[in-house]
Motif scaffolding. Structure first.
Motif, PDB file in Angstrom:
ATOM      1  N   VAL A  61     -26.017  40.754   1.413  1.00 48.94           N
ATOM      2  CA  VAL A  61     -25.980  41.725   0.421  1.00 48.94           C
ATOM      3  C   VAL A  61     -25.407  43.089   0.573  1.00 48.94           C
ATOM      4  CG1 VAL A  61     -27.280  43.024  -1.507  1.00 48.94           C
ATOM      5  CG2 VAL A  61     -28.000  40.878  -0.696  1.00 48.94           C
ATOM      6  N   GLU A  62     -24.285  43.385   0.056  1.00 52.42           N
ATOM      7  CA  GLU A  62     -23.356  44.555  -0.068  1.00 52.42           C
ATOM      8  C   GLU A  62     -24.019  45.672  -1.203  1.00 52.42           C
ATOM      9  OE1 GLU A  62     -21.161  47.310   1.853  1.00 52.42           O
ATOM     10  OE2 GLU A  62     -21.417  45.424   2.595  1.00 52.42           O
ATOM     11  N   CYS A  63     -24.370  46.732  -0.743  1.00 53.34           N
ATOM     12  CA  CYS A  63     -24.895  47.748  -2.048  1.00 53.34           C
ATOM     13  C   CYS A  63     -23.804  48.778  -1.844  1.00 53.34           C
ATOM     14  CB  CYS A  63     -26.251  48.245  -1.487  1.00 53.34           C
ATOM     15  SG  CYS A  63     -27.385  46.824  -1.454  1.00 53.34           S
ATOM     16  N   LYS A  64     -23.159  49.099  -2.971  1.00 56.66           N
ATOM     17  CA  LYS A  64     -22.106  50.107  -3.113  1.00 56.66           C
ATOM     18  C   LYS A  64     -22.705  51.145  -4.194  1.00 56.66           C
ATOM     19  CE  LYS A  64     -19.017  48.862  -0.312  1.00 56.66           C
ATOM     20  NZ  LYS A  64     -19.094  49.617   0.862  1.00 56.66           N
ATOM     21  N   ALA A  65     -22.721  52.279  -3.878  1.00 58.41           N
ATOM     22  CA  ALA A  65     -23.323  53.499  -4.926  1.00 58.41           C
ATOM     23  C   ALA A  65     -21.951  54.075  -5.220  1.00 58.41           C
ATOM     24  CB  ALA A  65     -24.263  54.579  -3.895  1.00 58.41           C
ATOM     25  N   GLN A  66     -21.424  53.757  -6.619  1.00 59.72           N
ATOM     26  CA  GLN A  66     -20.455  54.230  -6.871  1.00 59.72           C
ATOM     27  C   GLN A  66     -20.587  54.168  -8.492  1.00 59.72           C
ATOM     28  OE1 GLN A  66     -17.587  51.832  -4.639  1.00 59.72           O
ATOM     29  NE2 GLN A  66     -17.091  50.837  -6.587  1.00 59.72           N
ATOM     30  N   ALA A  67     -19.445  54.931  -9.206  1.00 60.80           N
ATOM     31  CA  ALA A  67     -19.631  54.998 -10.665  1.00 60.80           C
ATOM     32  C   ALA A  67     -18.930  54.050 -11.127  1.00 60.80           C
ATOM     33  CB  ALA A  67     -19.465  56.346 -11.288  1.00 60.80           C
ATOM     34  N   GLY A  68     -17.621  53.680 -10.700  1.00 63.53           N
ATOM     35  CA  GLY A  68     -16.820  52.798 -11.507  1.00 63.53           C
ATOM     36  C   GLY A  68     -16.959  51.219 -10.785  1.00 63.53           C
ATOM     37  N   ASN A  69     -16.016  50.257 -11.383  1.00 61.30           N
ATOM     38  CA  ASN A  69     -16.020  48.925 -10.812  1.00 61.30           C
ATOM     39  C   ASN A  69     -15.761  48.851  -9.325  1.00 61.30           C
ATOM     40  OD1 ASN A  69     -16.493  48.343 -13.407  1.00 61.30           O
ATOM     41  ND2 ASN A  69     -14.531  48.058 -14.039  1.00 61.30           N
ATOM     42  N   ILE A  70     -16.061  47.706  -8.668  1.00 64.06           N
ATOM     43  CA  ILE A  70     -16.075  47.544  -7.375  1.00 64.06           C
ATOM     44  C   ILE A  70     -14.566  46.963  -7.405  1.00 64.06           C
ATOM     45  CG2 ILE A  70     -16.849  46.142  -5.224  1.00 64.06           C
ATOM     46  CD1 ILE A  70     -19.614  46.468  -6.423  1.00 64.06           C
ATOM     47  N   GLY A  71     -13.742  47.403  -6.348  1.00 67.04           N
ATOM     48  CA  GLY A  71     -12.421  46.999  -6.530  1.00 67.04           C
ATOM     49  C   GLY A  71     -12.231  45.594  -5.474  1.00 67.04           C
ATOM     50  N   ALA A  72     -11.018  45.017  -5.441  1.00 69.85           N
ATOM     51  CA  ALA A  72     -10.759  43.907  -4.872  1.00 69.85           C
ATOM     52  C   ALA A  72     -10.908  43.788  -3.250  1.00 69.85           C
ATOM     53  CB  ALA A  72      -9.266  43.579  -5.215  1.00 69.85           C
ATOM     54  N   PRO A  73     -10.332  44.812  -2.735  1.00 66.68           N
ATOM     55  CA  PRO A  73     -10.624  45.358  -1.453  1.00 66.68           C
ATOM     56  C   PRO A  73     -12.040  44.769  -0.626  1.00 66.68           C
ATOM     57  CG  PRO A  73      -8.972  46.841  -1.985  1.00 66.68           C
ATOM     58  CD  PRO A  73      -9.760  46.199  -3.365  1.00 66.68           C
ATOM     59  N   ILE A  74     -12.897  45.626  -1.629  1.00 65.73           N
ATOM     60  CA  ILE A  74     -14.262  45.581  -1.188  1.00 65.73           C
ATOM     61  C   ILE A  74     -14.627  44.105  -1.359  1.00 65.73           C
ATOM     62  CG2 ILE A  74     -16.721  46.199  -1.820  1.00 65.73           C
ATOM     63  CD1 ILE A  74     -15.527  48.842  -2.436  1.00 65.73           C
ATOM     64  N   LEU A  75     -14.507  43.389  -2.541  1.00 62.99           N
ATOM     65  CA  LEU A  75     -14.820  42.083  -2.987  1.00 62.99           C
ATOM     66  C   LEU A  75     -14.207  40.967  -1.721  1.00 62.99           C
ATOM     67  CD1 LEU A  75     -14.416  41.896  -6.668  1.00 62.99           C
ATOM     68  CD2 LEU A  75     -16.565  42.038  -5.263  1.00 62.99           C
ATOM     69  N   ARG A  76     -12.885  41.389  -1.291  1.00 63.22           N
ATOM     70  CA  ARG A  76     -12.451  40.482  -0.281  1.00 63.22           C
ATOM     71  C   ARG A  76     -13.167  40.621   1.221  1.00 63.22           C
ATOM     72  NH1 ARG A  76      -7.475  41.648  -2.980  1.00 63.22           N
ATOM     73  NH2 ARG A  76      -7.161  43.529  -1.407  1.00 63.22           N
ATOM     74  N   GLN A  77     -13.557  41.928   1.235  1.00 61.62           N
ATOM     75  CA  GLN A  77     -14.295  42.139   2.599  1.00 61.62           C
ATOM     76  C   GLN A  77     -15.714  41.373   2.607  1.00 61.62           C
ATOM     77  OE1 GLN A  77     -14.976  46.037   3.378  1.00 61.62           O
ATOM     78  NE2 GLN A  77     -16.125  45.790   5.402  1.00 61.62           N
ATOM     79  N   LEU A  78     -16.274  41.302   1.281  1.00 56.91           N
ATOM     80  CA  LEU A  78     -17.493  40.589   1.254  1.00 56.91           C
ATOM     81  C   LEU A  78     -17.314  39.224   1.342  1.00 56.91           C
ATOM     82  CD1 LEU A  78     -20.588  40.466   0.222  1.00 56.91           C
ATOM     83  CD2 LEU A  78     -19.566  40.452  -1.964  1.00 56.91           C
ATOM     84  N   ASN A  79     -16.308  38.793   0.955  1.00 49.73           N
ATOM     85  CA  ASN A  79     -16.064  37.311   0.965  1.00 49.73           C
ATOM     86  C   ASN A  79     -15.744  36.850   2.443  1.00 49.73           C
ATOM     87  OD1 ASN A  79     -15.687  34.604  -0.044  1.00 49.73           O
ATOM     88  ND2 ASN A  79     -13.548  34.916  -0.014  1.00 49.73           N
ATOM     89  N   GLY A  80     -15.036  37.792   3.079  1.00 48.61           N
ATOM     90  CA  GLY A  80     -14.678  37.415   4.420  1.00 48.61           C
ATOM     91  C   GLY A  80     -15.830  37.519   5.371  1.00 48.61           C
ATOM     92  N   THR A  81     -16.536  38.541   5.232  1.00 51.71           N
ATOM     93  CA  THR A  81     -17.938  38.274   5.896  1.00 51.71           C
ATOM     94  C   THR A  81     -18.745  37.192   5.572  1.00 51.71           C
ATOM     95  OG1 THR A  81     -18.112  40.814   5.807  1.00 51.71           O
ATOM     96  CG2 THR A  81     -20.044  39.609   6.437  1.00 51.71           C
ATOM     97  N   VAL A  82     -18.863  36.778   4.435  1.00 51.81           N
ATOM     98  CA  VAL A  82     -19.739  35.782   4.090  1.00 51.81           C
ATOM     99  C   VAL A  82     -19.021  34.297   4.885  1.00 51.81           C
ATOM    100  CG1 VAL A  82     -20.438  34.147   2.099  1.00 51.81           C
ATOM    101  CG2 VAL A  82     -20.478  36.436   1.870  1.00 51.81           C
TER     102      VAL A  82
END
Length: 90
Positions: A61-82
């Motif tokens: 589980v990756e937790c991001k404290a931000q107001a906007g949408n989560i960008g593609a680089p963060i999602l790619r990093q999550l997918n890569g870690t998984v």
């Protein structure tokens, strides 16, 4: 899943992230997951690594404290870690 957490305007990003991780830990624990917070593995720092106490399923589980949408680089990093650590879900 999108969860919004209320916090004080002067809270640091770290404090906001810690609050979100605490909430996620409570929610996952209620679903029979054993939660390990802030672990370091080669090449990554994981927010929450969880193992289901019955099925043995491991999720990251990756937790991001931000107001906007989560960008593609963060999602790619999550997918890569998984993929890299062979977790069941992320």
């Amino acid at each position: 899943m999108k969860i919004e957490v209320a916090c004080r305007a002067d809270d640091s990003t770290k404090a906001k992230g810690d609050s979100l991780e605490s909430l996620a830990t409570d929610l996952l624990s209620a679903q029979s997951f054993k939660v390990i917070e802030e672990i370091r593995v080669t090449g990554a720092e994981l927010d929450l690594l969880c193992k289901h106490e019955v099925s043995g399923k491991e999720i990251y589980v990756e937790c991001k404290a931000q107001a906007g949408n989560i960008g593609a680089p963060i999602l790619r990093q999550l997918n890569g870690t998984v993929d890299a650590y062979d977790y069941d879900e992320g």
